[in-house]
Design an enzyme around this catalytic site. Structure first.
Site, PDB file in Angstrom:
ATOM      1  N   ASP A  56     -54.656  43.244  39.117  1.00  0.00           N
ATOM      2  CA  ASP A  56     -56.030  43.600  38.750  1.00  0.00           C
ATOM      3  C   ASP A  56     -56.604  44.607  39.737  1.00  0.00           C
ATOM      4  O   ASP A  56     -57.250  45.590  39.345  1.00  0.00           O
ATOM      5  CB  ASP A  56     -56.918  42.351  38.721  1.00  0.00           C
ATOM      6  CG  ASP A  56     -56.597  41.430  37.546  1.00  0.00           C
ATOM      7  OD1 ASP A  56     -55.821  41.854  36.674  1.00  0.00           O
ATOM      8  OD2 ASP A  56     -57.116  40.308  37.513  1.00  0.00           O
ATOM      9  N   THR A  60     -61.669  38.650  31.166  1.00  0.00           N
ATOM     10  CA  THR A  60     -62.497  37.485  30.823  1.00  0.00           C
ATOM     11  C   THR A  60     -63.876  37.934  30.361  1.00  0.00           C
ATOM     12  O   THR A  60     -64.409  37.417  29.367  1.00  0.00           O
ATOM     13  CB  THR A  60     -62.621  36.541  32.023  1.00  0.00           C
ATOM     14  OG1 THR A  60     -61.318  36.149  32.455  1.00  0.00           O
ATOM     15  CG2 THR A  60     -63.414  35.300  31.661  1.00  0.00           C
ATOM     16  N   ASP A 116     -56.858  34.026  35.452  1.00  0.00           N
ATOM     17  CA  ASP A 116     -56.779  35.371  34.888  1.00  0.00           C
ATOM     18  C   ASP A 116     -56.861  35.287  33.371  1.00  0.00           C
ATOM     19  O   ASP A 116     -56.012  34.667  32.725  1.00  0.00           O
ATOM     20  CB  ASP A 116     -55.472  36.043  35.322  1.00  0.00           C
ATOM     21  CG  ASP A 116     -55.373  37.470  34.825  1.00  0.00           C
ATOM     22  OD1 ASP A 116     -56.269  38.270  35.149  1.00  0.00           O
ATOM     23  OD2 ASP A 116     -54.410  37.781  34.114  1.00  0.00           O
TER      24      ASP A 116
END
Length: 553
Positions: A386, A95, A61
């Site tokens: 998420d 990311t 993550d």
């Protein structure tokens, strides 16, 4: 001019100007992006972080990695903020946002070497970002909030490549059910979804409880384990004798006086218990303490009492049951009570917890996550967080995009066409922006062990042919229709990533002077010298910057 102070840098200050400053900031941003780049996509790798105490975190993550790293460079910290903003606003795509930001800086570096001015780059990047967001709106797919199949596919996409992937069908279904349960006219507040991590069992044992689980036990063994069709009271205070606000001393000269004093205390505690019973409560949750004598009288009344309940749990209990928290049992009335079809103390993985279930129109729910080890369950928790974020965002916005690098390729082609209409050197910046966006499909291919050049050529060809949903299948290496495959991402994930990545890159490119300052000396013409405190002049926060990215990896 006579008495105007002259500010000069102290001897221990470090100053980097011009191209050196730009280069240093660009390198710092690229280093941050490179540190998380290999975690991107369904075949991204994990990182192990070990702190000075020996605590271990295993994750891919992005925001978790960057927040746990000891990043020492102020420019690098600005890239970390991109990930944190992405996490806060959307919940996923951290990311991607960081990788795009790093690639924008990398592309800018080449143009700076060609004597393209930083402000020209900044203007070109801003224009490209605006055009990219408009283009994303055009290719977005409308989704209805009742389309649970698509919502589950969105949740599953967010889990792909993380520890929860092995059970993503079950978990994505639980996530969608949880978000839909707490959705109301004001949107979706994921704070009303409590995630309870329980070590033991397998991921498949995870479940959704339509209600609230409180990680506490009833205060007395003499109280019932279970209450059916229970009236629930929530008290913000405590059920104890209040201490005097000032120091007081009671002199007792007769044993009868002592007995009378104790009887009065007992009567007060009995009255508290009776007030709870008279209001009609079967269960009472208290955020403070409950005196032993009060426990005794509550047990006699057959009331389940739970003490030291966290304020977050109380908020969820109030939302789930409809109870109104009161500050004192003196204020408790039947109108303040909530309702739950079942309140029971149950054992889960060896620990006792209070389950408040069967609530009408559950607007607060609890997701029980199971896993074999603490590290596994922590990573599942991050994946679930998420997924909750992307499902919430999709329900609020109603728009999604195909995944697998498809939006980035489509934007890259659109921006190259747009660049022809941009005059001056900004055209080069727009083209650089288009090249930078291709870092996402290129990285997906690299992390999957595929040839990135071949993959990009195939993707461009498919999009040139009008297939806006064409993306990269990381498992087979084929170019497939992501829309048909059910691989979706919320529109806001991409727009937020592009906006925040662009803003961070532009801000770093516009910096041409970096001062890592110690004390500043202020010299006056009248020969009076005053020392300013460390960090004077607004620059103290940058001390220790020269160490670069030390301690980051």
């Amino acid at each position: 001019m006579g008495n105007q102070p002259l500010i000069v840098l102290s001897e221990d200050s470090q100053r980097t100007s011009g191209e050196d400053a730009q280069s240093m900031n660009v390198q710092a941003g690229k280093a941050v992006a490179e540190s998380v780049r290999t975690t991107l996509g369904p075949k991204g790798m994990d990182k192990m972080l070990v702190d000075s105490s020996g605590n271990v975190i295993v994750t891919n993550d992005g925001v978790t990695l960057l927040s746990e790293m000891e990043i020492d460079h102020p420019a690098a910290d600005m890239i970390v903020e991109v990930a944190e903003t992405q996490e806060e606003e959307v919940g996923d795509g951290t990311t991607s946002a960081v990788v795009i930001s790093g690639e924008l800086l990398s592309q800018a570096e080449d143009l700076l070497d060609q004597d393209i001015h930083a402000t020209t780059l900044a203007q070109g990047y801003r224009e490209a970002a605006e055009e990219a967001i408009d283009a994303l709106e055009e290719i977005a797919i409308d989704v209805d909030e009742d389309d649970t199949e698509v919502l589950e596919q969105i949740a599953a996409t967010a889990m792909t490549g993380k520890g929860a992937e092995s059970a993503k069908d079950l978990l994505s279904e639980l996530v969608v059910d949880a978000v839909r349960a707490v959705a109301d006219d004001d949107g979706v507040d994921t704070d009303n979804i409590k995630v309870e991590k329980v070590v033991g069992g397998s991921i498949e044992n995870s479940e959704l409880v339509e209600g609230v689980i409180v990680d506490k036990e009833r205060v007395s063994e003499n109280m019932p384990y279970f209450a059916e069709d229970a009236n629930v009271a929530i008290v913000d205070g405590d059920l104890e004798i209040k201490e005097t606000e000032i120091d007081a001393e009671v002199n007792v000269t007769d044993p009868d006086q002592l007995e009378q004093f104790l009887e009065q205390e007992e009567a007060q505690l009995r009255e508290m218990a009776e007030q709870v019973a008279d209001a009609g409560a079967d269960v009472v949750f208290v955020d403070g303490g409950i005196d032993d004598m009060a426990q005794h009288y509550l047990a006699k009344e057959g009331i389940i009492a739970v003490r030291r309940v966290k304020s977050s749990d109380q908020s969820q209990l109030a939302r789930a049951t409809g109870a109104t928290p009161v500050s004192s049992v003196d204020d408790l009335t039947a109108e303040d009570l909530g309702f739950a079809g079942s309140v029971a103390q149950k054992e889960i993985a060896g620990d006792q917890r209070i389950f408040v279930e069967d609530v009408d129109d559950a607007q607060a729910v609890t997701l029980i996550l199971r896993g074999g080890t603490e590290h596994v369950i922590d990573e599942i928790d991050r994946a679930i967080e998420d997924s909750l974020g992307v499902v919430r965002t999709t329900i609020e916005d109603g728009k999604v995009l195909a995944g697998g690098g498809a939006p980035e390729i489509e934007l890259s082609l659109a921006l190259r066409d747009y660049a022809d209409s941009v005059g001056g050197r900004e055209q080069l910046a727009v083209e650089a922006f288009a090249d930078a966006l291709e870092v996402i499909p290129r990285t997906l291919a690299e992390n999957a062990g595929l040839d990135p050049i071949d993959s990009l050529v195939e993707l461009r060809s498919a999009h040139d042919g009008g297939d806006t949903g064409a993306g990269l299948d990381a498992y087979t290496g084929d170019t497939i229709d992501m829309d048909a495959e059910g691989v979706y991402e919320p529109l806001r994930v991409k727009t937020q990533a592009i906006e925040s990545a662009t803003e961070a890159a532009v801000m770093l490119l516009r910096i041409d002077d970096v001062i890592a300052a110690g004390d500043l000396a202020v010299s006056h013409d009248d020969d009076e010298d005053d020392e300013m405190p460390p960090g004077g002049g607004g620059m103290g926060g940058m001390g220790g910057m020269g160490g670069g990215m030390g301690g980051m990896m």
